[in-house]
Design an enzyme around this catalytic site. Structure first.
Site, mmCIF file in Angstrom:
data_model
loop_
_atom_site.group_PDB
_atom_site.id
_atom_site.type_symbol
_atom_site.label_atom_id
_atom_site.label_comp_id
_atom_site.label_asym_id
_atom_site.label_seq_id
_atom_site.Cartn_x
_atom_site.Cartn_y
_atom_site.Cartn_z
ATOM 1 N N CYS A 291 1.088 -1.173 0.043
ATOM 2 C CA CYS A 291 0.033 0.012 0.014
ATOM 3 C C CYS A 291 0.844 1.264 -0.078
ATOM 4 C CB CYS A 291 -0.990 -0.276 1.283
ATOM 5 S SG CYS A 291 -2.003 1.161 1.423
ATOM 6 N N HIS B 166 -3.720 -5.101 0.394
ATOM 7 C CA HIS B 166 -3.348 -5.557 1.712
ATOM 8 C C HIS B 166 -3.176 -7.095 1.843
ATOM 9 C CE1 HIS B 166 -2.886 -1.887 3.861
ATOM 10 N NE2 HIS B 166 -3.867 -1.338 3.321
ATOM 11 N N GLU C 49 -1.979 -8.951 3.984
ATOM 12 C CA GLU C 49 -2.026 -9.398 5.559
ATOM 13 C C GLU C 49 -3.549 -9.299 5.888
ATOM 14 O OE1 GLU C 49 -1.450 -6.470 4.336
ATOM 15 O OE2 GLU C 49 -1.414 -4.753 5.782
#
Ligand code: XMP
Length: 513
Positions: free
Chosen positions: A81, A169, A171
């Site tokens: 990001c 993202h 994660e």
């Protein structure tokens, strides 16, 4: 740990999640400040660097920027990001304000299947976006490997340098295959093995504790909670009889809590355990007090007094052990837009009398909570302790509204035991964040048999949460609710009514107080 991934924190709310995902791939990760000098980073000998996301724009006047020399360390870099914007900014690309903010679910189309990040993944993936600025000119040496509806540059790669940028993202759980992308980065790109396991950690931690403590004695306050219990088991493995645990019964514990702790740690682990039954003094001081803050203060202050007196009786210890966890010691990044983020003070022994000086042992300070639980399992701490739900320090006192009296404690303890038992029987206890009973000091009329009753109400609370900061009430099955209510009203003397709390947090809190 020899092999590690360094995560530079640019203030993303997900930085710790990145660190946890890397560790779930059995690779050690450590979070450091975004502007740590490259030489210091090099000294950590990272196998790879991850640039976290962050709330800033690279063009903002006080944008957090890394030492530009990190791009010359010869170490693979994954920018997430905001991290992509940094890769662009420092490598001759261009970032501009996106016309549309890209937020929420998106579909990633992989254009170059030979990119190692996406090995063994389908050509199309669901991903989670959260960014406003976007890349408009590719940095030197990079090419696009994946796109989304909204971005030509959703994933970019400089294959020669092993630099990667992801605008989404990987994660977060809303990128369902994200962990595989992170795994590809740490294993295939950075070449890390799978060395970070709690089995390996035990050996390393035992060595470190022995080196720190030598032949000195250590005291640990054992609450029966996950952290202090696992710390006790680990310390005992490392230093055996040099450890003494102090367990304070503050009178507002749950049913059988004192017995379980004595049984598990005293009898099975054979840890030296000093049991302080301070029920009377806590109850005396709580008499007549209804204000929730006052109750908390009395319990906190009395605990310190009782604990300090017990420590004096144990004598000779130079070290005080604490179950501090990694999130307690990570320094938050003070970035514009996040002014509340302050450096955390992790030495929370504050409160002990000034003349009592101890050195600290914090054997869990590099671990996340989920790792502490795995470590507990590795050390043979029973499931009912390792996987138990959070329980507040001031105990049942925050679940008895108004004055805390011995008889109210008894009522709540009995009701709580039924909630725990039935939640375990239903299989839900270990699946949700918390489930418990609250005693409302209001009496209402009921009938039992031929008699009128005038008794208390028990509220049942069950919530789902990731970290206790926000929570949703759990839609418990009707038959379970029915069983809970009927058992509590039939079996707990002094209760004639049960209600179920359907408040989420916010606007409610989890505990009632
Ligand atoms: P609230 O009620 O603020 O609770 O929504 C959030 C989470 O924190 C726990 N809690 C405490 N834990 N000491 C603790 O160790 C405390 O004084 C305390 N008060 C609340 C609560 O159980 C929930 O998980």
């Amino acid at each position: 740990m020899n092999e590690k991934i360094v995560i530079l924190d640019f203030g993303s709310q997900y930085t710790q999640v990145i660190a946890r995902r890397v560790r779930e791939c059995n690779v050690y990760s450590t979070i450091i400040h975004f502007n740590t000098p490259a030489a210091e980073i090099a000294a950590l000998k990272p196998r790879g660097i991850i640039l976290s996301g962050g709330p800033s724009s690279v063009y903002a006047p006080k944008a957090p920027l890394p030492d530009k020399a990190i791009f010359n360390l010869g170490v693979p870099i994954l920018g997430i990001c905001f991290g992509v914007q940094l890769l662009a900014q420092f490598n001759g690309g261009k970032v501009e304000k996106g016309l549309k903010r890209e937020y929420g679910k998106g579909t990633l189309s992989i254009k170059d299947g030979s990119c190692k990040l996406f090995a063994k993944l389908p050509k199309s993936l669901q991903v989670w976006n959260s960014h406003g600025d976007k890349l408009t000119k590719m940095p030197a040496g990079f090419k696009t490997v994946a796109t989304t509806e909204n971005s030509e540059y959703a994933a970019i790669e400089n294959r020669a340098k092993k630099f990667f940028g992801l605008q989404f993202h990987p994660e977060v759980v809303h990128t369902p295959r994200g962990k595989e992308i992170i795994s590809n980065f740490v294993h295939s790109v950075c070449g890390c093995g799978k060395n970070w396991t709690m089995r390996n950690y035990v050996d390393q931690a035992v060595e470190e504790i022995r080196a720190q403590v030598g032949k000195e004695h250590v005291i640990l306050g054992l609450s029966g909670g996950v952290d202090s219990s696992v710390a006790a088991a680990l310390l005992h493995k490392a230093i055996g009889n040099q450890l003494t645990c102090i367990f304070v019964n503050n009178g507002v514990l749950r049913s059988r809590e004192a017995e379980v702790v004595q049984q598990v740690f005293g009898k099975s682990f054979k840890i030296k355990l000093q049991y302080e039954d301070a029920t009377k003094i806590f109850m005396t001081r709580l008499k007549g007090v209804s204000d929730p803050e006052k109750k908390r203060k009395i319990i906190g202050k009395t605990f310190i007094e009782v604990f300090a007196a017990a420590m004096k009786r144990v004598g000779k210890a130079k070290f005080l052990a604490q179950g501090t966890l990694y999130p307690d010691i990570i320094e938050s990044v003070p970035i514009a837009g996040n002014p509340a983020a302050l450096i955390k003070s992790h030495h929370n022994v504050g409160g002990l009398p000034k003349n009592m000086k101890f050195k600290l042992v914090e054997p869990l300070k590099n671990l996340f909570k989920d790792e502490v639980r795995l470590l507990g399992e590795e050390l043979g701490v029973p499931k009912e302790i390792v996987w138990r739900q959070p329980f507040p320090g001031p105990g049942l006192a925050v679940r008895i509204l108004g004055e805390v009296t011995p008889s109210r404690c008894e009522i709540l303890r009995n009701a709580d035991a039924i909630v725990v038992e039935e939640m375990k029987a239903s299989g839900l206890y270990y699946k949700i964040w918390q489930s418990f009973a609250v005693l409302l000091p209001v009496r209402s009329v009921g009938v039992m048999g031929d008699e009128r009753t005038y008794d208390y109400t028990i509220a049942i609370r069950a919530v789902e949460s990731q970290d206790g900061m926000t929570a949703d009430w759990v839609k418990l099955p009707y038959d379970l609710l029915e069983k809970l209510a009927s058992r509590i009203i039939n079996e707990v003397k002094g209760v004639n009514r049960c209600v179920f709390d359907i408040t989420s947090k916010p606007p409610g809190t989890i505990e009632w107080e």
